[in-house]
Scaffold this active site. Structure first.
Site, PDB file in Angstrom:
ATOM      1  N   SER A 111      41.948  49.299  16.102  1.00 23.67           N
ATOM      2  CA  SER A 111      40.793  49.563  15.248  1.00 23.67           C
ATOM      3  C   SER A 111      41.065  49.425  13.760  1.00 23.67           C
ATOM      4  O   SER A 111      40.138  49.233  12.980  1.00 23.67           O
ATOM      5  CB  SER A 111      40.262  50.968  15.535  1.00 23.67           C
ATOM      6  OG  SER A 111      41.277  51.925  15.322  1.00 23.67           O
TER       7      SER A 111
ATOM      8  N   LYS B 270      29.629  51.755  19.427  1.00 24.92           N
ATOM      9  CA  LYS B 270      29.970  50.760  18.401  1.00 24.92           C
ATOM     10  C   LYS B 270      29.087  49.521  18.610  1.00 24.92           C
ATOM     11  O   LYS B 270      27.920  49.553  18.239  1.00 24.92           O
ATOM     12  CB  LYS B 270      31.473  50.477  18.451  1.00 24.92           C
ATOM     13  CG  LYS B 270      32.273  51.783  18.267  1.00 24.92           C
ATOM     14  CD  LYS B 270      33.744  51.574  18.207  1.00 24.92           C
ATOM     15  CE  LYS B 270      34.535  52.847  18.433  1.00 24.92           C
ATOM     16  NZ  LYS B 270      34.272  53.952  17.515  1.00 24.92           N
TER      17      LYS B 270
ATOM     18  N   HIS C 245      36.650  48.896  20.624  1.00 24.42           N
ATOM     19  CA  HIS C 245      36.191  47.915  19.632  1.00 24.42           C
ATOM     20  C   HIS C 245      36.008  46.516  20.215  1.00 24.42           C
ATOM     21  O   HIS C 245      35.514  45.622  19.537  1.00 24.42           O
ATOM     22  CB  HIS C 245      37.158  47.869  18.453  1.00 24.42           C
ATOM     23  CG  HIS C 245      37.152  49.150  17.675  1.00 24.42           C
ATOM     24  ND1 HIS C 245      36.281  49.389  16.644  1.00 24.42           N
ATOM     25  CD2 HIS C 245      37.884  50.280  17.835  1.00 24.42           C
ATOM     26  CE1 HIS C 245      36.479  50.608  16.174  1.00 24.42           C
ATOM     27  NE2 HIS C 245      37.450  51.168  16.883  1.00 24.42           N
TER      28      HIS C 245
HETATM   29  N1  PMP Z   1      38.931  54.759  20.786  1.00 21.85           N
HETATM   30  C1  PMP Z   1      39.087  53.966  19.718  1.00 21.85           C
HETATM   31  C2  PMP Z   1      40.087  52.862  19.765  1.00 21.85           C
HETATM   32  C3  PMP Z   1      38.299  54.190  18.564  1.00 21.85           C
HETATM   33  O1  PMP Z   1      38.462  53.417  17.483  1.00 21.85           O
HETATM   34  C4  PMP Z   1      37.358  55.229  18.566  1.00 21.85           C
HETATM   35  C5  PMP Z   1      36.420  55.518  17.411  1.00 21.85           C
HETATM   36  N2  PMP Z   1      36.710  55.023  16.205  1.00 21.85           N
HETATM   37  C6  PMP Z   1      37.252  56.026  19.698  1.00 21.85           C
HETATM   38  C7  PMP Z   1      38.036  55.756  20.798  1.00 21.85           C
HETATM   39  C8  PMP Z   1      36.294  57.167  19.732  1.00 21.85           C
HETATM   40  O2  PMP Z   1      35.044  56.727  20.101  1.00 21.85           O
HETATM   41  P1  PMP Z   1      33.741  57.585  19.757  1.00 21.85           P
HETATM   42  O3  PMP Z   1      33.417  57.274  18.338  1.00 21.85           O
HETATM   43  O4  PMP Z   1      32.728  57.114  20.733  1.00 21.85           O
HETATM   44  O5  PMP Z   1      34.133  59.011  19.945  1.00 21.85           O
END
Ligand code: PMP
Length: 401
Positions: free
Chosen positions: A187, A249, A215
């Site tokens: 990410s 996302k 992502h």
């Molecule tokens: N896994 C990854 C790789 C993320 O980047 C994120 C959020 N940035 C999450 C899980 C968490 O997801 P959520 O925003 O739906 O809690």
């Protein structure tokens, strides 16, 4: 001994330390938006800070679906899935997600963060071993900690290191379970994990492999089905392979899911505490996710447009001379180095009409502060040219170019 001073002094001290290290954070509601452009105080800002990659969060089809369900089902489910909160809509979403991902079964969690917590703690515990990529998301790190399994962090995307650690565990007679866990698309770096090699290694050693496609879902792989969907059927058929994705996302809604064999979802329904002990997702949110899946199936060009935009911005920044690390996707980091300089760059970009936030430790390692630019399918070429001009100007001012 009694603590001297006022009871909240530890908070004052911690916040002051963060401020001195340029690591203090505050909420900025004036900049909160998932739209490609924001209007603020009569000024327009190009949004390169949203994970609403396909621009679906305010798509008319998602809004109409949510509105319709809102009128019929209301705002909240009022209980957990296992009590009286598992509606036909939730079941339909899970069936559609399983089909979308080509898996036997899917289970929805309330967010990606709690999905990782719930899945990891359900898979492993004391006496088990986790091998975790050095750049994994915080929710994976927290899941590993909460599980109380032994966790070894391997160098980023280094499958040879995973092979060594698995062989070492075998030599040492490790008799518990082993879980290898990785983001599929990282990410903050925009690069991808060596998934095929990891599946191979896990298969050889009988290890579980958890892949977080947060992502990549909706963005990469055939029709946005994620990076695992690029692998051969035979590789993907490994029983120990478990994939997570988010609805929050690219799919423009909220919540997350896990896909795998029906045995896995049956197990998680019975064992994963962050699934069991929380209220089910609100019906309009579930309806919006269903509408997003329909759109993705009907309009695969959304994914192609995202990828074309990503290549244009990424290659443009590289051609200017910025260090975009190993990014090969719609997440494009621009390495700056120190947190203070990254903050300065973000402020100047904002002055120039571009919202691209500074990412600082502890989200990224010390000395690796950066601007994280994320592209959307709904950005136009002239939007991206506008961004490239702003980056060039600010990069020169700060002597990064
Ligand atoms: N896994 C990854 C790789 C993320 O980047 C994120 C959020 N940035 C999450 C899980 C968490 O997801 P959520 O925003 O739906 O809690």
């Amino acid at each position: 001994m009694m603590q001297e001073g006022r009871p909240l002094d530890f908070m004052r001290a911690r916040l002051q330390t963060l401020q001195e290290a340029q690591l203090y954070r505050r909420l900025r509601p004036e900049l909160g938006s998932s739209e490609p452009w924001l209007e603020r105080d009569g000024r327009r800002l190009l949004n390169l800070s949203s994970n609403n990659y396909l621009g679906l969060a305010d798509h008319p089809a998602l809004k109409a679906a949510a509105r319709q369900v809102l009128e019929r089902w209301g705002c909240g489910m009022g209980s957990s899935r296992l009590i009286a909160g598992s509606s036909a809509l939730h079941a339909e979403l899970e069936a559609r997600l399983a089909r979308f991902k080509g898996s036997e079964s899917a289970l929805v969690f309330n967010s990606g963060y709690v999905a990782n917590l719930g899945i990891i703690t359900a898979l492993v515990g004391p006496g088990d071993l986790i091998l975790s990529d050095a750049l994994n998301h915080a929710s994976i790190i927290d899941g590993c900690r909460l599980s109380r399994a032994t966790c070894k962090v391997y160098p980023h995307a280094d499958s040879a290191a995973v092979a060594r650690l698995l062989a070492e565990a075998r030599r040492n007679g490790h008799s518990g379970k082993t879980l290898v866990v990785t983001d599929s698309l990282f990410s903050m770096d925009g690069d991808v994990a060596p998934l095929e090699e990891l599946v191979d290694l896990c298969r050889q050693h009988g290890a579980l492999l958890l892949v977080d496609e947060a992502h990549a879902t909706g963005c990469l792989g055939p029709g946005g089905r994620g990076l695992l969907a690029d692998l051969d059927e035979e590789v993907r058929a490994y029983e120990g392979l478990i994939a997570v994705g988010t609805l929050s996302k690219a799919l423009g809604s909220f919540g997350a899911f896990v896909v795998g064999p029906a045995l896995l979802t049956d197990y998680l329904i019975n064992v994963a505490r962050p699934f069991i002990f929380t209220t089910a997702l609100p019906p309009p949110v579930v309806a919006a996710s269903l509408a997003a899946l329909t759109l993705l199936e009907e309009q695969p060009m959304l994914v192609e447009r995202l990828q074309a935009n990503a290549a244009y911005l990424r290659q443009g920044l590289q051609a200017l001379g910025f260090n975009t690390l190993a990014s090969s996707t719609h997440i494009v980091p621009v390495l700056v180095g120190e947190a203070s300089q990254a903050l300065e760059m973000a402020a100047r970009l904002q002055e120039a009409g571009v919202l691209a936030v500074a990412i600082r430790p502890p989200t990224v390692p010390a000395g690796m502060a950066r601007i994280r630019a994320s592209v959307m399918a709904v950005h136009t070429r002239s939007d991206l040219d506008f961004a490239l001009e702003a980056f060039e100007r600010v990069g020169r001012e700060l002597r990064l170019l």
